[in-house]
Scaffold this active site. Structure first.
Site, PDB file in Angstrom:
ATOM      1  N   CYS A 105       0.814  -1.233   0.000  1.00 26.08           N
ATOM      2  CA  CYS A 105       0.000   0.000   0.000  1.00 26.08           C
ATOM      3  C   CYS A 105       0.842   1.276   0.000  1.00 26.08           C
ATOM      4  O   CYS A 105       0.344   2.352  -0.312  1.00 26.08           O
ATOM      5  CB  CYS A 105      -0.958   0.008   1.183  1.00 26.08           C
ATOM      6  N   HIS A 120      -3.356   7.448   1.940  1.00 29.14           N
ATOM      7  CA  HIS A 120      -3.732   6.103   1.482  1.00 29.14           C
ATOM      8  C   HIS A 120      -5.161   5.829   1.954  1.00 29.14           C
ATOM      9  O   HIS A 120      -5.522   6.161   3.082  1.00 29.14           O
ATOM     10  CB  HIS A 120      -2.758   5.074   2.057  1.00 29.14           C
ATOM     11  N   ASN A 178      -9.899  -0.118  -0.421  1.00 33.50           N
ATOM     12  CA  ASN A 178      -8.441  -0.087  -0.390  1.00 33.50           C
ATOM     13  C   ASN A 178      -7.894  -0.704  -1.679  1.00 33.50           C
ATOM     14  O   ASN A 178      -7.977  -1.913  -1.880  1.00 33.50           O
ATOM     15  CB  ASN A 178      -7.960  -0.870   0.841  1.00 33.50           C
TER      16      ASN A 178
HETATM   17  O1  UT7 Z   1      -3.728  -0.830   3.578  1.00 35.97           O
HETATM   18  C1  UT7 Z   1      -3.055  -0.904   4.771  1.00 35.97           C
HETATM   19  C2  UT7 Z   1      -3.398  -2.030   5.565  1.00 35.97           C
HETATM   20  N1  UT7 Z   1      -4.735  -2.244   5.966  1.00 35.97           N
HETATM   21  C3  UT7 Z   1      -5.354  -1.490   6.878  1.00 35.97           C
HETATM   22  O2  UT7 Z   1      -4.930  -0.416   7.195  1.00 35.97           O
HETATM   23  C4  UT7 Z   1      -6.571  -2.066   7.542  1.00 35.97           C
HETATM   24  C5  UT7 Z   1      -6.454  -1.906   9.036  1.00 35.97           C
HETATM   25  N2  UT7 Z   1      -7.534  -2.452   9.785  1.00 35.97           N
HETATM   26  C6  UT7 Z   1      -8.820  -2.037   9.707  1.00 35.97           C
HETATM   27  O3  UT7 Z   1      -9.169  -1.226   8.880  1.00 35.97           O
HETATM   28  C7  UT7 Z   1      -9.795  -2.521  10.734  1.00 35.97           C
HETATM   29  O4  UT7 Z   1      -9.103  -3.183  11.768  1.00 35.97           O
HETATM   30  C8  UT7 Z   1     -10.885  -3.501  10.176  1.00 35.97           C
HETATM   31  C9  UT7 Z   1     -11.829  -2.716   9.296  1.00 35.97           C
HETATM   32  C10 UT7 Z   1     -10.218  -4.604   9.384  1.00 35.97           C
HETATM   33  C11 UT7 Z   1     -11.678  -4.110  11.317  1.00 35.97           C
HETATM   34  O5  UT7 Z   1     -12.262  -3.112  12.111  1.00 35.97           O
HETATM   35  P1  UT7 Z   1     -12.151  -3.172  13.707  1.00 35.97           P
HETATM   36  O6  UT7 Z   1     -12.959  -2.071  14.222  1.00 35.97           O
HETATM   37  O7  UT7 Z   1     -10.686  -3.200  14.033  1.00 35.97           O
HETATM   38  O8  UT7 Z   1     -12.863  -4.520  14.031  1.00 35.97           O
HETATM   39  P2  UT7 Z   1     -12.262  -5.815  14.760  1.00 35.97           P
HETATM   40  O9  UT7 Z   1     -11.220  -6.465  13.928  1.00 35.97           O
HETATM   41  O10 UT7 Z   1     -11.926  -5.438  16.138  1.00 35.97           O
HETATM   42  O11 UT7 Z   1     -13.530  -6.747  14.753  1.00 35.97           O
HETATM   43  C12 UT7 Z   1     -14.718  -6.394  15.417  1.00 35.97           C
HETATM   44  C13 UT7 Z   1     -15.752  -7.471  15.161  1.00 35.97           C
HETATM   45  C14 UT7 Z   1     -15.231  -8.899  15.331  1.00 35.97           C
HETATM   46  O12 UT7 Z   1     -16.227  -9.650  15.976  1.00 35.97           O
HETATM   47  P3  UT7 Z   1     -16.106  -9.974  17.538  1.00 35.97           P
HETATM   48  O13 UT7 Z   1     -14.829 -10.737  17.666  1.00 35.97           O
HETATM   49  O14 UT7 Z   1     -16.074  -8.633  18.230  1.00 35.97           O
HETATM   50  O15 UT7 Z   1     -17.342 -10.758  17.794  1.00 35.97           O
HETATM   51  C15 UT7 Z   1     -15.092  -9.378  13.910  1.00 35.97           C
HETATM   52  O16 UT7 Z   1     -15.267 -10.781  13.788  1.00 35.97           O
HETATM   53  O17 UT7 Z   1     -16.245  -7.371  13.828  1.00 35.97           O
HETATM   54  C16 UT7 Z   1     -16.205  -8.666  13.220  1.00 35.97           C
HETATM   55  N3  UT7 Z   1     -16.021  -8.508  11.780  1.00 35.97           N
HETATM   56  C17 UT7 Z   1     -17.033  -8.292  10.945  1.00 35.97           C
HETATM   57  N4  UT7 Z   1     -18.364  -8.183  11.126  1.00 35.97           N
HETATM   58  C18 UT7 Z   1     -19.122  -7.947  10.058  1.00 35.97           C
HETATM   59  C19 UT7 Z   1     -14.857  -8.513  11.093  1.00 35.97           C
HETATM   60  N5  UT7 Z   1     -15.110  -8.308   9.776  1.00 35.97           N
HETATM   61  C20 UT7 Z   1     -16.453  -8.184   9.670  1.00 35.97           C
HETATM   62  C21 UT7 Z   1     -17.314  -7.945   8.586  1.00 35.97           C
HETATM   63  N6  UT7 Z   1     -18.630  -7.832   8.810  1.00 35.97           N
HETATM   64  N7  UT7 Z   1     -16.855  -7.815   7.325  1.00 35.97           N
END
Ligand code: UT7
Length: 323
Positions: A114, A250, A280
């Protein structure tokens, strides 16, 4: 007198096929509300079968060259940032060179995921500063949809395909004021495709060479690191936060972008935000954002731009640019 490089034209291209959040709701256990709230993404563009990274790169490049008023024969360097090269070799840059009917100039790919576009721009800037290049084509192009597991809701809602390009020319006036590149390979496993030609090749052969990510750790590191690189960039140029007209970040997650804007104390209407429309797109996302703001007439000649990116590796980087 010092030689600087200036961006003299921008272009971008998104594949026609759109995948909405509603469509993803039919594919994995997710919801439009979750995706919008946690990422800011509303839709992403994805390639059709037979549509490749070089196709997107070519369209973006032609638009950038048109905007710059530059003919292919004037280009003397091609740098393509991509993680999703069409072939093991030749490089996507060489494939693009042939498409554009350009012959003889150096052409190579840069792989920094990225942060790839910032890396590629920095390389081109150095070629121009040393007098090796007078007119460079710098491209970020990706078909990330090909390395996504479309059954994994942790990753499949985040990424999309696209390309962006700039033409960079030598000039006595700045231009690109500074670039700042970093990497730390110790974090490789937090965001990676753990297979390739020389390791776990069977995954490639079987079509399951997919992005794996520990989203929440990547998120925290991205926010912290991008905050630090803002300081580094301003300090290197003796500038204050208020000297920046536009943040061109980004486009991974609206919440990461908001955190960097907050660090800069910049109102969001001075931040180029396109993540809703294409998700992304890895190395393509910064030049896609830049081109959309330039074409909308928001970014104007003389504006001070801060570009920043963070991605797999980890890699991170920034560029301070007088447009
Ligand atoms: O390009 C450079 C690299 N990439 C990035 O910069 C991405 C960096 N990360 C992120 O953008 C975020 O961490 C995410 C968007 C991937 C996730 O958001 P978050 O607020 O950090 O959520 P989380 O990983 O803490 O997950 C929260 C909950 C989890 O459920 P539990 O364990 O709380 O029950 C996940 O299983 O959300 C769940 N979850 C989803 N739910 C619905 C994860 N993906 C999804 C989904 N739909 N697509």
């Amino acid at each position: 007198m010092a030689t600087y490089s200036r961006i003299v034209g921008t272009g971008s291209y998104l594949p026609e096929k759109v995948l909405t959040n509603a469509a993803l709701e039919q594919m994995v256990d997710t919801s439009d509300a979750w995706i919008r709230e946690r990422t800011g993404i509303e839709q992403r563009h994805v390639v059709e079968d037979g549509e490749h990274t070089v196709d997107l790169a070519e369209k973006a490049s032609r638009r950038a060259m048109d905007a710059a008023g530059v003919k292919p024969g004037e280009i003397d360097l091609i740098v393509v940032a991509t993680t999703t090269a069409d072939q093991v070799f030749p490089s996507t840059a060489c494939l693009l060179q042939s498409r554009l009917d350009i012959h003889g100039c150096p052409a190579f790919d840069v792989q920094a995921v990225c942060t790839g576009f910032v890396y590629a721009l920095s390389v081109a800037d150095k070629f121009v500063q040393t007098g090796t290049s007078k007119c460079a084509l710098v491209v970020g192009a990706e078909t990330f949809s090909r390395i996504i597991d479309w059954t994994d809701r942790n990753t499949c809602v985040l990424f999309g395909d696209g390309a962006g390009a700039v033409v960079v020319k030598a000039d006595q006036n700045p231009g690109i004021l500074s670039t700042h590149l970093h990497a730390d390979g110790d974090y490789a496993k937090l965001l990676h495709v753990p297979s390739g030609v020389s390791n776990n090749y069977s995954a490639v052969q079987e079509g399951r060479a997919y992005v794996e990510m520990d989203g929440s750790d990547v998120f925290k590191m991205a926010v912290r690191t991008l905050g630090a690189i803002v300081d580094e960039t301003l300090e290197a140029n003796g500038m204050q936060r208020g000297d920046i007209d536009w943040l061109v970040p980004h486009q991974a997650n609206i919440r990461i972008i908001q955190a960097t804007a907050k660090k800069l104390r910049m109102p969001l209407d001075k931040v180029v935000i396109t993540v809703a429309k294409h998700g992304n797109t890895s190395a393509a996302s910064i030049p896609l954002a830049l081109d959309s703001a330039v074409r909308a007439g928001d970014i104007k000649a003389g504006d001070m731009l801060l570009m920043e990116g963070f991605g797999g590796g980890f890699t991170w980087g920034s560029a301070l640019i007088k447009y």
